[in-house]
Scaffold this active site. Structure first.
Site, PDB file in Angstrom:
ATOM      1  N   SER A 179       0.823  -1.210   0.000  1.00 14.03           N
ATOM      2  CA  SER A 179       0.000   0.000   0.000  1.00 14.03           C
ATOM      3  C   SER A 179       0.854   1.255   0.000  1.00 14.03           C
ATOM      4  O   SER A 179       0.437   2.285  -0.538  1.00 14.03           O
ATOM      5  CB  SER A 179      -0.956   0.009   1.194  1.00 14.03           C
ATOM      6  OG  SER A 179      -0.242  -0.091   2.414  1.00 14.03           O
ATOM      7  N   GLU A 180       2.048   1.214   0.603  1.00 10.72           N
ATOM      8  CA  GLU A 180       2.952   2.361   0.581  1.00 10.72           C
ATOM      9  C   GLU A 180       4.406   1.914   0.657  1.00 10.72           C
ATOM     10  O   GLU A 180       4.719   0.845   1.190  1.00 10.72           O
ATOM     11  CB  GLU A 180       2.688   3.334   1.741  1.00 10.72           C
ATOM     12  CG  GLU A 180       1.537   4.289   1.539  1.00 10.72           C
ATOM     13  CD  GLU A 180       0.313   3.912   2.337  1.00 10.72           C
ATOM     14  OE1 GLU A 180      -0.688   4.642   2.259  1.00 10.72           O
ATOM     15  OE2 GLU A 180       0.342   2.862   3.013  1.00 10.72           O
ATOM     16  N   ALA A 181       5.261   2.775   0.135  1.00 12.19           N
ATOM     17  CA  ALA A 181       6.708   2.667   0.321  1.00 12.19           C
ATOM     18  C   ALA A 181       7.228   4.059   0.651  1.00 12.19           C
ATOM     19  O   ALA A 181       6.676   5.062   0.190  1.00 12.19           O
ATOM     20  CB  ALA A 181       7.394   2.124  -0.929  1.00 12.19           C
TER      21      ALA A 181
END
Length: 291
Positions: free
Chosen positions: A46-48
């Site tokens: 979902s995020e980095a």
């Protein structure tokens, strides 16, 4: 491309693989936004995040590091679980805050302060960019998209602190967990749904484990509507709304991710005028990555 130190961490859980995973590249210097976005999309998370030295302005204001936060398809000015996960990774890699026990992160919304809360980290909820009730047309559309009656939405508000969250409260946690949202109807909306648990006794175990609310978060992704396992930015905005409106106590725990087989726990505490949003973070993968 070169080898860069890398961690994959699980946020809002003390137990690996039960929270919300995050990829953290601990040396983002020299990377373009396009390279960061390409890597983020490749991780399928979902995020980095990409950790960088603070800008001169940020350093002068007390920032310990800077972070750029990406989700599939776009960069975010702020997000909660990447904030906690990046801080955990920075500290684990040997980062030393200027003020012991307190870390200052620079990101798209400015400076965000974090503190150690026992064995958890917590961030100070950033100010809401937009608040107040939603337009009735939005509420009707959300109810339709969630598959509930308009009368089942007891309260609603803008919860915009970077991500454009629209928050709605349903009658119970059971109703929240039963949702099967229609991505076509909700296309383009970031929707956060909250339902009381222990207060109305709808979940037998909730009084024992001390959980006040069940939360779910839906937002548009590259392949349609996505449900986020555990969402710090949404919970921060919900806390400001719910506590400010007298709908929640000044200290509570929210559960999120249940519908996805996760067990996220978000700890909310109001301390004076500041609302702190925290949880545990654990490292699952440590090494290097070629970016």
């Amino acid at each position: 491309m070169r080898q860069r130190p890398y961690l994959q961490v699980d946020v809002f859980t003390p137990e690996p693989y039960r929270g919300n995973p995050l990829a953290v590249v601990l040396d983002g210097e020299g990377l373009t936004a396009e390279a960061m976005q390409q890597f983020t999309n490749w991780t399928n998370l979902s995020e980095a995040t990409f950790v960088l030295p603070p800008t001169p302005e940020g350093r002068a204001a007390g920032a310990d590091y800077r972070v750029r936060i990406f989700c599939p398809g776009r960069e975010l000015p702020f997000a909660g679980h990447p904030t906690l996960g990046s801080c955990h990774a920075w500290l684990e890699a040997g980062g030393q805050p200027r003020v012991p026990g307190r870390v200052v992160q620079e990101c798209g919304v400015g400076l965000v302060t974090l503190r150690q809360d026992g064995d958890r980290l917590a961030f100070a909820a950033p100010p809401l960019i937009r608040s107040g009730p939603l337009d009735e047309a939005d509420v009707a559309r959300i109810a339709h998209g969630l598959g509930v009656a308009r009368s089942d939405i007891l309260h609603h508000a803008w919860c915009d602190n970077g991500p454009n969250w629209r928050g709605v409260m349903l009658r119970s946690a059971v109703q929240v967990l039963a949702l099967k949202p229609d991505g076509a109807i909700l296309a383009g909306l970031d929707v956060g749904v909250v339902g009381p648990r222990g207060k109305v006794g709808v979940v037998g175990s909730s009084d024992a484990d001390g959980i006040a609310f069940e939360v779910r978060a839906f937002f548009p992704g590259s392949n349609g509507l996505i449900e986020d396992p555990v969402t710090g930015s949404l919970n921060a905005a919900l806390a400001q709304w719910l506590i400010g409106a007298g709908l929640a106590p000044t200290r509570y725990v929210a559960s999120q991710g249940t519908a996805l087989g996760r067990a996220g726990r978000v700890h909310v505490v109001q301390d004076g005028s500041t609302i702190w949003v925290g949880g545990h973070t654990v490292t699952c993968i440590s090494g290097t990555v070629r970016v």
